[in-house]
Design an enzyme around this catalytic site. Structure first.
Site, PDB file in Angstrom:
ATOM      1  N   HIS A  58      21.719  53.979  71.794  1.00 46.36           N
ATOM      2  CA  HIS A  58      23.082  54.436  71.512  1.00 46.36           C
ATOM      3  C   HIS A  58      23.276  55.914  71.805  1.00 46.36           C
ATOM      4  O   HIS A  58      24.402  56.386  71.813  1.00 46.36           O
ATOM      5  CB  HIS A  58      23.395  54.143  70.042  1.00 46.36           C
ATOM      6  CG  HIS A  58      24.853  54.186  69.707  1.00 46.36           C
ATOM      7  ND1 HIS A  58      25.808  53.468  70.400  1.00 46.36           N
ATOM      8  CD2 HIS A  58      25.529  54.860  68.733  1.00 46.36           C
ATOM      9  CE1 HIS A  58      26.998  53.688  69.867  1.00 46.36           C
ATOM     10  NE2 HIS A  58      26.858  54.535  68.866  1.00 46.36           N
ATOM     11  N   ASP A  73      21.213  49.311  73.596  1.00 46.93           N
ATOM     12  CA  ASP A  73      21.983  49.759  72.435  1.00 46.93           C
ATOM     13  C   ASP A  73      22.106  48.613  71.435  1.00 46.93           C
ATOM     14  O   ASP A  73      22.649  47.549  71.760  1.00 46.93           O
ATOM     15  CB  ASP A  73      23.370  50.208  72.901  1.00 46.93           C
ATOM     16  CG  ASP A  73      24.187  50.887  71.824  1.00 46.93           C
ATOM     17  OD1 ASP A  73      23.877  50.718  70.623  1.00 46.93           O
ATOM     18  OD2 ASP A  73      25.156  51.579  72.186  1.00 46.93           O
ATOM     19  N   SER A 112      30.585  56.815  71.120  1.00 47.59           N
ATOM     20  CA  SER A 112      30.824  55.815  70.076  1.00 47.59           C
ATOM     21  C   SER A 112      32.234  55.956  69.505  1.00 47.59           C
ATOM     22  O   SER A 112      33.210  55.753  70.226  1.00 47.59           O
ATOM     23  CB  SER A 112      29.732  55.945  68.997  1.00 47.59           C
ATOM     24  OG  SER A 112      29.694  54.825  68.162  1.00 47.59           O
TER      25      SER A 112
END
Length: 281
Positions: free
Chosen positions: A259, A231, A108
């Site tokens: 995620h 996600d 991320s």
């Protein structure tokens, strides 16, 4: 499995809390965590570096502005400016450790920090694995990401559990893991310095960083873009953009995963990371 050791390493005006496995070497795997409330190097990466520490030198620091690393008294406003500070000081950390080449594994926000590091010192980067990374232009702010950004409106264990449940595809199999992460993160969330860093990073009016075509096409490194198909924090279109634009990138989409593919699809994640590293370290 190898045991994770944690220690403080000071570089200039900042101190990193560094979690590591394996034997010190001039080439290392650097694991960069994401931006969720209370996130640390171990909350994202503990199981992965425990397994890989038998074969590689693994480093998983708390980012500046997170966990037990330095929280700036006057942090820059917005994720993009803070990512620049994080990238620069991470190179200082690697210098202090005597690491000459790093293979970057970013989750991320950590994926965006990896790209910033590669843009500033491309000759010192081996491979990159960008997992659920942001960085594409004009990405929508998903409901899950908005909850993350505004978490401190109601920073309770129940709200943290609700937020982290949105990070995974199947809470039925991972409720115990999420409960453990909630317990680990709440003591950090309750600290004033952590709250200050979060508020600056997600200040109203700021936008997530995005990388231009010119920036990405300048990076020749062998790269794997990994994304959970399901996600709902960062849309899979972000990794599709990165994989299409980076000149030596491959895209791997994992079904029935959100995620946190390194947790939901741990064995797949470790396998494809080691495949990326084959003949490279």
């Amino acid at each position: 499995m190898t045991t994770v050791t944690s220690s403080d390493v000071s570089v200039g005006d900042v101190t990193y809390r560094l979690h590591r496995t394996g034997t010190g070497a001039k080439e290392a795997l650097l694991f960069l965590h994401g931006s969720g409330p209370g996130a640390t190097g171990t909350s994202n990466w503990k199981a992965v570096i425990e397994e890989l520490g038998e074969r590689y030198y693994c480093l998983a620091p708390d980012m500046i502005g997170f966990g037990d690393s330095t929280h700036l008294d006057d942090p820059p406003t917005g994720m993009g400016p803070l990512n620049l500070v994080q990238a620069d000081t991470l190179w200082d950390l690697l210098d202090e450790l005597g690491v000459e080449k790093a293979h970057l594994v970013g989750n991320s926000m950590g994926g965006m920090i990896a790209l910033r590091m590669a843009l500033s010192r491309p000759e010192r980067v081996g491979t990159m694995l960008l997992m659920g990374s942001g960085g594409a232009p004009n990405l929508p702010i998903t409901p899950g990401l908005e909850h993350l950004r505004t978490f401190y409106a109601d920073p309770t264990p129940g709200q943290l559990q609700k937020l982290l449940a949105s990070f995974v595809f199947d809470m039925g199999t991972l409720s115990g893991v999420v409960d453990r992460v909630v317990a680990e993160r709440m003591p950090y969330i309750e600290r004033a310095d952590v709250k200050r860093s979060h508020a600056a990073m997600f200040a109203p009016g700021t936008k997530p960083p995005a990388f231009t075509v010119e920036e990405l096409t300048s990076l020749p490194h062998k790269t794997l873009c990994v994304h959970g198909r399901d996600d709902i924090i960062v849309p899979v279109e972000s990794s599709m953009y990165l994989a299409k634009t980076l000149p030596n990138a491959t895209l791997h989409i994992i079904p029935k995963s959100g995620h946190w593919t390194q947790i939901e699809a741990h064995h797949v994640f470790v396998h494809i990371l080691e495949d990326l590293l084959y003949d490279r370290i």
